[in-house]
Design an enzyme around this catalytic site. Structure first.
Site, PDB file in Angstrom:
ATOM      1  N   ASP A  64       0.839  -1.191   0.000  1.00  0.00           N
ATOM      2  CA  ASP A  64       0.000   0.000   0.000  1.00  0.00           C
ATOM      3  C   ASP A  64       0.877   1.245   0.000  1.00  0.00           C
ATOM      4  O   ASP A  64       1.673   1.459   0.911  1.00  0.00           O
ATOM      5  CB  ASP A  64      -0.898  -0.002   1.244  1.00  0.00           C
ATOM      6  CG  ASP A  64      -1.803   1.208   1.290  1.00  0.00           C
ATOM      7  OD1 ASP A  64      -2.897   1.141   0.700  1.00  0.00           O
ATOM      8  OD2 ASP A  64      -1.424   2.234   1.906  1.00  0.00           O
ATOM      9  N   TYR A  81       3.005   9.784  -0.301  1.00  0.00           N
ATOM     10  CA  TYR A  81       4.068   9.114   0.462  1.00  0.00           C
ATOM     11  C   TYR A  81       5.354   9.152  -0.382  1.00  0.00           C
ATOM     12  O   TYR A  81       5.284   9.021  -1.602  1.00  0.00           O
ATOM     13  CB  TYR A  81       3.751   7.638   0.731  1.00  0.00           C
ATOM     14  CG  TYR A  81       2.451   7.331   1.406  1.00  0.00           C
ATOM     15  CD1 TYR A  81       1.748   8.285   2.137  1.00  0.00           C
ATOM     16  CD2 TYR A  81       1.902   6.050   1.309  1.00  0.00           C
ATOM     17  CE1 TYR A  81       0.550   7.971   2.753  1.00  0.00           C
ATOM     18  CE2 TYR A  81       0.698   5.733   1.922  1.00  0.00           C
ATOM     19  CZ  TYR A  81       0.032   6.691   2.636  1.00  0.00           C
ATOM     20  OH  TYR A  81      -1.156   6.368   3.224  1.00  0.00           O
ATOM     21  N   LYS A 135      -2.745   5.866  -4.310  1.00  0.00           N
ATOM     22  CA  LYS A 135      -3.855   6.785  -4.027  1.00  0.00           C
ATOM     23  C   LYS A 135      -3.697   8.116  -4.747  1.00  0.00           C
ATOM     24  O   LYS A 135      -2.578   8.624  -4.899  1.00  0.00           O
ATOM     25  CB  LYS A 135      -3.957   7.027  -2.514  1.00  0.00           C
ATOM     26  CG  LYS A 135      -4.020   5.760  -1.678  1.00  0.00           C
ATOM     27  CD  LYS A 135      -4.080   6.052  -0.188  1.00  0.00           C
ATOM     28  CE  LYS A 135      -3.887   4.779   0.616  1.00  0.00           C
ATOM     29  NZ  LYS A 135      -2.477   4.351   0.654  1.00  0.00           N
ATOM     30  N   HIS A 195      -7.600   9.531  -1.948  1.00  0.00           N
ATOM     31  CA  HIS A 195      -6.937   9.519  -0.643  1.00  0.00           C
ATOM     32  C   HIS A 195      -7.787  10.164   0.456  1.00  0.00           C
ATOM     33  O   HIS A 195      -7.875   9.630   1.571  1.00  0.00           O
ATOM     34  CB  HIS A 195      -5.582  10.239  -0.739  1.00  0.00           C
ATOM     35  CG  HIS A 195      -4.599   9.813   0.296  1.00  0.00           C
ATOM     36  ND1 HIS A 195      -3.252   9.704   0.057  1.00  0.00           N
ATOM     37  CD2 HIS A 195      -4.754   9.452   1.580  1.00  0.00           C
ATOM     38  CE1 HIS A 195      -2.637   9.300   1.149  1.00  0.00           C
ATOM     39  NE2 HIS A 195      -3.528   9.154   2.090  1.00  0.00           N
TER      40      HIS A 195
END
Length: 315
Positions: A49, A54, A84, A117
């Protein structure tokens, strides 16, 4: 590894995923993240994930390339990759380009799951916290979801879903969606059990994936309530398990998939060892009676603006 079948997705999803979220600036170097993710593949993780926001899409892509080169996996198809759509791209005409940018970072032709997200739009890159009120906007759910559906129809992702959506936001989405969301990824653990949301999603055929199943200790939004919970620790001792394993097993027994992060090799392996034992009815009752409080609050992290307060208050 157990798998779950998803609605409107061509591929089964491993129940446990390896999380890759990080603080800002990231505590680990890109090379450390890459080597850790490679170790996770060696340990048996097949679901990863990540997210555009990120700093892990690139290292994950590198780890996949190396795992294929070393023969740890024979095909990219053995992996289930979730990423996302970040809120700065949450507009109808930016969704497909954003997905393609993530695929470029990951060095992949497709992802297995693409999620919105957060249920809001941010009009500028976040430079500081709290976030300036004027850059936060409501989400155009209809327009953005059309973009998500286009990503699926173009073969850029096998499934589409959401993250941090309340029952209210899901109702709004379901009223306009041609392809209903397969996933709603939300905070969930024994200290934030999300019973009403779980029941709603089950009735609508939406799989919940739990993030922060161990409370995200050592992050700006998490704490040690889960890993240092006396009730969970007592159950763990009686079963010869770790407190983390008990928490993860509880999540799994609710019919929920999960993403958990550890850069420690032993804990990484322990987190997978939850399938050959179960919690008793009495143990489940004790856990159901734990005091409840969310860990992740948009208002506390991003600022006490009306839109964040409203989203936090929604069930």
């Amino acid at each position: 590894m157990q798998e779950v079948r998803l609605n409107n997705c061509d591929k089964a999803m491993p129940v446990i995923g390896m999380g890759t979220a990080s603080s800002f600036p990231p505590a680990e170097s890109a090379e450390t993240v890459k080597s850790t993710l490679l170790e996770a593949i060696k340990a048996g993780y097949r679901h990863f994930d990540t997210a555009f926001i990120y700093p892990s899409e690139n290292p994950l892509g590198e780890a996949i390339v190396e795992a294929l080169h070393l023969g740890i996996i024979k095909s990219r198809d053995e992996l289930f990759i979730t990423t996302k759509l970040w809120s700065t791209f949450a507009q109808r005409d930016q969704v497909v380009p954003a997905c393609k940018l993530s695929l470029q970072n990951l060095q992949l032709e497709y992802v297995d799951m693409y999620l919105i997200h957060m249920p809001l739009r941010i009009s500028e890159t976040i430079q500081t916290l709290p976030v300036p009120k004027e850059i936060i906007h409501p989400l155009d759910i209809k327009g953005v979801w059309e973009g998500m559906e286009e990503c699926k129809s173009l073969g850029l992702t096998k499934g589409i879903g959401v993250s941090n959506f309340s029952c209210k936001k899901l109702e709004e989405l379901l009223s306009i969606a041609k392809i209903p969301p397969a996933i709603n990824q939300v905070e969930m653990n024994p200290m934030w059990q999300q019973k009403q949301l779980r029941e709603f999603c089950k009735a609508k055929g939406i799989q919940i994936t739990a993030y922060s199943p161990l409370g995200s200790n050592n992050t700006v939004w998490g704490d040690n309530r889960v890993v240092e919970c006396d009730v969970l620790t007592e159950i763990a001792k009686s079963k010869g398990k770790t407190t983390a394993q008990v928490a993860l097993r509880w999540v799994y027994e609710q019919g929920v998939s999960l993403v958990t992060k550890s850069f420690n090799k032993e804990r990484m392996k322990e987190n997978l060892q939850i399938f050959d034992w179960s919690l008793s009815r009495e143990e489940l009752k004790k856990i159901s009676e734990l005091p409840q409080r969310r860990g992740f609050s948009m208002a506390s992290l991003y600022g006490p603006h009306d839109i964040f307060l409203q989203l936090d208050a929604e069930i």
